[in-house]
Design a protein around this motif. Structure first.
Motif, PDB file in Angstrom:
ATOM      1  N   GLU A 157       0.566  -0.975   0.330  1.00 52.53           N
ATOM      2  CA  GLU A 157      -0.019  -0.055  -0.179  1.00 52.53           C
ATOM      3  C   GLU A 157       0.662   1.143   0.130  1.00 52.53           C
ATOM      4  O   GLU A 157       0.422   2.472  -0.894  1.00 52.53           O
ATOM      5  CB  GLU A 157      -0.658  -0.039   1.210  1.00 52.53           C
ATOM      6  CG  GLU A 157      -2.012   1.194   1.096  1.00 52.53           C
ATOM      7  CD  GLU A 157      -2.591   1.670   2.674  1.00 52.53           C
ATOM      8  OE1 GLU A 157      -4.060   2.435   2.484  1.00 52.53           O
ATOM      9  OE2 GLU A 157      -2.134   0.556   3.626  1.00 52.53           O
TER      10      GLU A 157
ATOM     11  N   ASN B 299      -6.599   0.599  -4.539  1.00 51.75           N
ATOM     12  CA  ASN B 299      -5.350  -0.003  -4.813  1.00 51.75           C
ATOM     13  C   ASN B 299      -5.786  -2.032  -5.014  1.00 51.75           C
ATOM     14  O   ASN B 299      -4.829  -2.918  -4.745  1.00 51.75           O
ATOM     15  CB  ASN B 299      -4.853  -0.099  -3.617  1.00 51.75           C
ATOM     16  CG  ASN B 299      -4.436   1.054  -3.550  1.00 51.75           C
ATOM     17  OD1 ASN B 299      -4.539   2.523  -2.813  1.00 51.75           O
ATOM     18  ND2 ASN B 299      -3.517   1.365  -4.552  1.00 51.75           N
TER      19      ASN B 299
ATOM     20  N   LEU C 228      -7.661  -0.099   1.340  1.00 48.00           N
ATOM     21  CA  LEU C 228      -7.286  -0.266  -0.180  1.00 48.00           C
ATOM     22  C   LEU C 228      -8.205  -0.590  -0.797  1.00 48.00           C
ATOM     23  O   LEU C 228      -8.797   0.043  -2.485  1.00 48.00           O
ATOM     24  CB  LEU C 228      -6.536  -1.667   0.085  1.00 48.00           C
ATOM     25  CG  LEU C 228      -5.574  -2.053   0.940  1.00 48.00           C
ATOM     26  CD1 LEU C 228      -4.773  -3.472   0.606  1.00 48.00           C
ATOM     27  CD2 LEU C 228      -4.134  -1.084  -0.227  1.00 48.00           C
TER      28      LEU C 228
END
Length: 695
Positions: A58, A123, A118
């Protein structure tokens, strides 16, 4: 360890002698930029376990793509056999799994909160796979994975390991590992990656692949909010629309710039002095554009084009403050191209959304990226930072005509000695909509006031002789050029060598020693040095001004000093800037060109200019480095070392002509300085001698 090649890997991992998470997953994911995983079963408990390895990914702005089969019950299979829609049953099974999350422990919920962030930031993307058979439906039970780093290295694996808590922690499992850089493994690694891409894009026969249910995504984000991993009023990151944060109040000139851009149909150039908030102004314009497009139900692709990797990082950081996590398109194409392709495909489904890409100039011109631009299925917004860099013939030829919205940013959009390139940029991006110069920016409080100290340095005997010889040759070349001779290349070489004589003047080093001594205890100082080494009558001395400056500052005066050049890698540079910004470590950074553009140093407040080119953009950028606002910063100092020509009567007119540019720079600096009177008085004798009082 910065890439997968630095990870010590075995060919296989087995529960009887390995902790697969500790020995394989975590070391690989710490250096990864993408993690692709296709597994048999997907459960809420597995999410908590996966989170153990993704924090570093991340931080690197990496991406995860996960394909899994839902945990079907007997009644689900019966519904499918009775003709219920496969997608509907699969989504129901996933939502049921989400409901069981509340039964997990607080520690596991925190891990899921991390994964929710995320997902919220774009992501982590999840898809659901089911096998369609003649009897209704079957379970997708394959287990493969691919971990990719920023350099395109890949570790592919396959085996019995499922993405479930039981598989990670309790079951007896094993995997086989293949490294793309090992000749014996390369073919199988490539095949596993190809198989995953076929799965993700729905090209695998007999398999149905669905997007993760929106209701399940919202459930996870809700947990992220509850556990404090996402702000209380999260924006929808899948949509990707930038929103001006409440903590940022636009200045009047920024509001006017945004209004002018919208009134011009979403085209134009912002000419704003370095440090006046070009990035925030541009993102505020993007916010307003997004609001208009959402009303009509249109998606958007925003491409932010930047010249340097450092600027790509800065833009990505600023975009996150506006609620958007972009895809960075830089360096190895394998680390970003699959994600961009998937995101472009998703734009034609569901609610209007905005895909934001941050791309370096180097990547922008590649065939791969240009092909992706051609695939954009909705309006396109080209946002170019330091737009003057796109004016070269090659760069401007690749600017997409299909872009409906265009915005260029620069403190100096005019291209030095390239009127054709400047005109081409205006034709593409539109007119300059705001001109915010140094004087106005300082008066508005957007930049820090400064004092300017020109330090005149005479050439020594050898330098004066070389300077005169080169000046004579320049005169002869100008005469030949006037008569039609093609001497442009040679003239450019001699002009550059002559400029280097001034830039590398030996007397600048003792003058620097004196000026540094006056500020020996002060932090936040920059030294700009001449490039290359010192010219001599015989050629070059091999002595770099940069090394001399560091020796004076660091060795002689004992001021903590460090070079900031192309020789330092990106991590070292970040560490140097962080140490410099602390005010208690490195006090002086010495550079040649690397501090000109794309480096944010708001704390810098003293600049020693040992050399500058005649290109106005360079000295304007350098001045801008020390004029940015920072806490506790009331004023900046610019110390400019000006080499004085020998003053030959024989060459007076030619010297006067060539030295005019140098004085233009000095007068530009003096004009807006707090000590304007003092600065101009230092230059008066020189201006009178060369009859340049009109400058």
């Amino acid at each position: 360890m910065t890439d997968l090649r630095g990870v010590v890997l075995d060919d296989s991992y087995r529960s009887s002698y390995n902790d697969v998470v500790r020995d394989f997953y975590l070391p690989c994911l710490r250096v990864a930029t993408r993690y692709d995983r296709a597994v048999g079963y997907f459960t809420s408990g597995s999410l908590a376990v996966v989170a153990e390895g993704v924090e570093a990914l991340e931080r690197a702005g990496g991406n995860i793509r996960l394909i899994a089969s839902p945990n079907l019950r007997a009644e689900d299979v019966e519904q499918i056999n009775r003709g219920y829609a496969l997608r509907s049953v699969a989504e129901g099974a996933v939502l049921r799994e989400m409901e069981s999350i509340s039964l997990l422990s607080g520690e596991k919920l925190d891990r899921i909160g991390l994964l929710a962030r995320l997902i919220a930031n774009g992501n982590l993307d999840i898809k659901i796979a089911l096998m369609r058979s003649s009897r209704g439906a079957g379970i997708y039970h394959e287990k493969i994975g691919v971990i990719t780093d920023a350099y395109g290295n890949q570790v592919a694996f396959t085996g019995s390991l499922n993405e479930t808590a039981a598989a990670f922690l309790d079951n007896f499992e094993s995997i086989q590992v293949f490294r793309s850089w090992e000749e014996a493994d390369a073919r199988r690694s490539s095949r596993i990656q190809r198989d995953f891409e076929d799965l993700w894009t729905g090209r695998t026969p007999a398999l149905e692949v669905f997007f993760f249910p929106e209701a399940a995504r919202r459930k996870l984000i809700e947990i992220g909010v509850q556990r404090g991993f996402i702000g209380a009023s999260p924006r929808n990151p899948v949509e990707g629309w930038p929103t001006l944060p409440e903590s940022i109040a636009l200045r009047d000139y920024q509001k006017k710039a945004v209004e002018a851009w919208l009134e011009s149909g979403g085209r134009g150039i912002f000419e704003m002095a370095t440090g006046t908030g070009k990035t925030i102004t541009a993102l505020a314009a993007a916010d307003q554009l997004g609001r208009q497009l959402r009303v009509v139900g249109s998606s958007l692709v925003t491409i932010v084009v930047v010249p340097l990797l450092a600027l790509a990082d800065q833009w990505s950081s600023q975009l996150r403050e506006f609620g958007v996590v972009p895809i960075q398109c830089r360096e190895a194409w394998r680390s970003w191209e699959p994600s961009v392709r998937d995101a472009l495909a998703a734009l034609v489904i569901g609610e209007p959304r905005n895909l934001v890409l941050v791309v370096t100039n180097t990547t922008f011109v590649t065939d791969r990226f240009q092909e992706l631009i051609r695939r954009v299925p909705c309006p396109l917004f080209i946002l170019a930072d330091e737009v003057h860099n796109l004016g070269s013939e090659r760069m401007r030829s690749l600017l997409p005509e299909k872009a409906e919205f265009r915005l260029g940013l620069s403190a100096t959009p005019d291209r030095h000695l390239d009127p054709d390139g400047t005109e081409a940029l205006t034709e593409y991006f539109g007119d300059v909509l705001i001109e915010l110069g140094i004087k106005e920016a300082i008066s508005l409080g957007a930049l820090t006031p400064y004092r300017y100290y020109p330090v005149l340095v005479p050439l020594n005997e050898d330098e004066a002789e070389l300077y005169s010889d080169l000046t004579k040759e320049i005169g002869r070349l100008y005469a030949r050029q006037a008569n039609g001779a093609d001497v442009e290349e040679r003239l450019g070489q001699v002009l550059l060598k002559r400029a280097n004589v001034l830039g590398h003047a030996e007397g600048k080093i003792p003058a620097l020693r004196e000026e540094l001594g006056k500020r020996q205890t002060e932090p936040y100082q920059l030294i700009y040095c001449a490039t290359g080494s010192r010219p001599t009558l015989q050629g070059t001395s091999g002595i770099r001004q940069l090394d001399e400056a560091i020796a004076v500052s660091g060795s002689e005066l004992r001021i903590p000093t460090h070079p900031y050049t192309a020789e330092e890698d990106s991590k070292t540079r970040r560490d140097l800037l962080k140490d410099f910004a602390s005010g208690s470590g490195i006090r002086v950074l010495a550079s040649m060109r690397c501090l000109d553009e794309g480096v944010d140093l708001p704390d810098a407040r003293i600049a020693y200019m040992l050399a500058s080119s005649s290109n106005p953009r360079q000295f304007i950028q350098r001045r801008g480095r020390v004029l940015r606002k920072a806490e506790g910063k009331k004023r900046a100092d610019i110390v400019d070392f000006v080499a004085v020509p020998p003053g030959s009567q024989e060459l007076f007119e030619l010297e006067r002509r060539l030295f005019r540019r140098e004085l233009e720079r000095c007068i530009e600096f003096a004009r807006y300085a707090d000590n304007q009177g003092y600065a101009l008085s230092c230059l008066r004798d020189l201006r009178e001698h060369y009859e340049l009082m009109d400058v």
